[in-house]
Design an enzyme around this catalytic site. Structure first.
Site, mmCIF file in Angstrom:
data_model
loop_
_atom_site.group_PDB
_atom_site.id
_atom_site.type_symbol
_atom_site.label_atom_id
_atom_site.label_comp_id
_atom_site.label_asym_id
_atom_site.label_seq_id
_atom_site.Cartn_x
_atom_site.Cartn_y
_atom_site.Cartn_z
ATOM 1 N N ILE A 176 -9.531 9.414 7.203
ATOM 2 C CA ILE A 176 -10.602 10.242 6.950
ATOM 3 C C ILE A 176 -11.696 9.123 7.447
ATOM 4 O O ILE A 176 -11.994 8.032 7.087
ATOM 5 C CB ILE A 176 -10.823 10.483 5.450
ATOM 6 C CG1 ILE A 176 -9.382 11.494 5.316
ATOM 7 C CG2 ILE A 176 -12.189 11.294 5.331
ATOM 8 C CD1 ILE A 176 -9.430 12.740 5.788
ATOM 9 N N TYR A 190 0.831 -1.201 0.013
ATOM 10 C CA TYR A 190 0.048 -0.100 0.111
ATOM 11 C C TYR A 190 1.022 1.389 -0.038
ATOM 12 O O TYR A 190 0.495 2.137 -0.750
ATOM 13 C CB TYR A 190 -1.016 -0.130 1.227
ATOM 14 C CG TYR A 190 -1.837 0.989 1.225
ATOM 15 C CD1 TYR A 190 -2.947 0.994 0.453
ATOM 16 C CD2 TYR A 190 -1.724 2.167 2.170
ATOM 17 C CE1 TYR A 190 -4.183 1.799 0.601
ATOM 18 C CE2 TYR A 190 -2.935 2.999 2.265
ATOM 19 C CZ TYR A 190 -4.110 2.878 1.383
ATOM 20 O OH TYR A 190 -4.885 4.019 1.385
ATOM 21 N N LYS A 206 0.854 3.954 -2.976
ATOM 22 C CA LYS A 206 0.566 5.376 -2.639
ATOM 23 C C LYS A 206 1.588 6.243 -2.998
ATOM 24 O O LYS A 206 1.376 7.568 -3.561
ATOM 25 C CB LYS A 206 -0.037 5.703 -1.399
ATOM 26 C CG LYS A 206 -1.375 4.887 -1.098
ATOM 27 C CD LYS A 206 -2.449 5.097 -2.113
ATOM 28 C CE LYS A 206 -3.554 4.311 -1.952
ATOM 29 N NZ LYS A 206 -4.663 4.822 -2.835
#
Length: 275
Positions: free
Chosen positions: A202, A169, A173
């Site tokens: 978030i 990941y 990114k």
């Protein structure tokens, strides 16, 4: 001609940006899951937006190309919001690299071929890319500029080098922001702009999966020890997305905007620093 805003990924962040930039335009909302796309489309339609839905698998060139054809048949593609992806608790390293890294590169290439002059795009990356140790100049260039179909064959991305989902990941990114930087040069030749937002935690369904997953304790620790001491909201990302895609952001392209409540600052220089 009708202006088309393409939203890939029917989640909260994509919707939040779309709501701020799509008045008077036609939203093409695409997701791997038709039910998710239809539900998000109903929410937007009930708020007064004109919406068409589509199913897309960003890890398939044929599927992404078909989405481009749908978009261009509807009108002129003036905006792209790419918010699709999988998180470390949701998928294997190979799937994360295929969806988050290869899929993003594919979307940027395919829509970069049709984006209208004056158009803009934003890719949702992650704070995770900012916690990956520095890569070499050669590795940066490989992630940024390797032909899309060669990307997953890079030695640095092989199973003996990427052994867990979090590392996959982080690489994906970081690769997203590097790829956007390189694509900004190509998009600029069409008079268009492209940028990346790297959000922190978030509060979306994906984030809640992480909070309840194997990395949940570390996520809660990140929130507690961050300067902001809270998670963010999709609407806050929407504000930044609207800036980057609107006239006020006209001088911004090829950039990555980290918005994580200071988690990365604390990781490198504060209480979150690795012991």
């Amino acid at each position: 001609m009708t202006n088309i805003i393409v939203v890939i990924g029917a989640g909260s962040i994509g919707q939040a940006i779309a709501r701020r930039i799509s008045a008077g335009k036609h939203v093409l909302l695409a997701d791997l899951n038709k039910e998710n796309a239809d539900a998000a489309a109903k929410t937007l339609a009930d708020a007064g937006f004109e919406v068409t839905t589509a199913v897309v698998d960003v890890s398939s060139r044929a599927s992404v190309h078909a989405l481009v054809q749908i978009a261009t048949a509807l009108g002129s593609v003036t905006g792209l919001i790419h918010a699709a992806g999988v998180s470390p608790s949701q998928a294997s390293p190979a799937t994360i690299l295929k969806v988050d890294l290869y899929g993003t590169a594919l979307v940027l290439e395919e829509f970069g071929n049709v984006i209208a002059s004056g158009g803009a795009g934003v890719v949702i990356a992650s704070q995770s890319g900012h916690r990956l140790p520095g890569l070499s100049i050669e590795e940066n260039a490989a992630l940024a500029t390797s032909p899309v179909e060669d990307l997953l064959n890079l030695p640095m991305l092989q199973p003996d080098q990427v052994k867990d989902s979090l590392h996959a990941y982080q690489l994906s990114k970081r690769g997203n922001s590097l790829r956007v930087m390189a694509e900004a040069v190509r998009w600029g030749k069409r008079g268009a702009r492209i940028n990346t937002i790297s959000p922190g935690i978030i509060f979306t369904p994906l984030a809640r999966d992480e909070l309840n997953g194997p990395h949940g304790e570390s996520y809660r620790r990140m929130i507690d020890l961050s300067p902001a001491k809270r998670g963010g909201t999709p609407d806050e990302v929407g504000v930044v997305g609207a800036l980057l895609m609107g006239a006020d952001g006209g001088f911004i392209t090829g950039s990555d905007f980290l918005m994580d409540g200071g988690v990365t600052a604390s990781y490198w220089y504060g209480e979150l620093a690795p012991k």
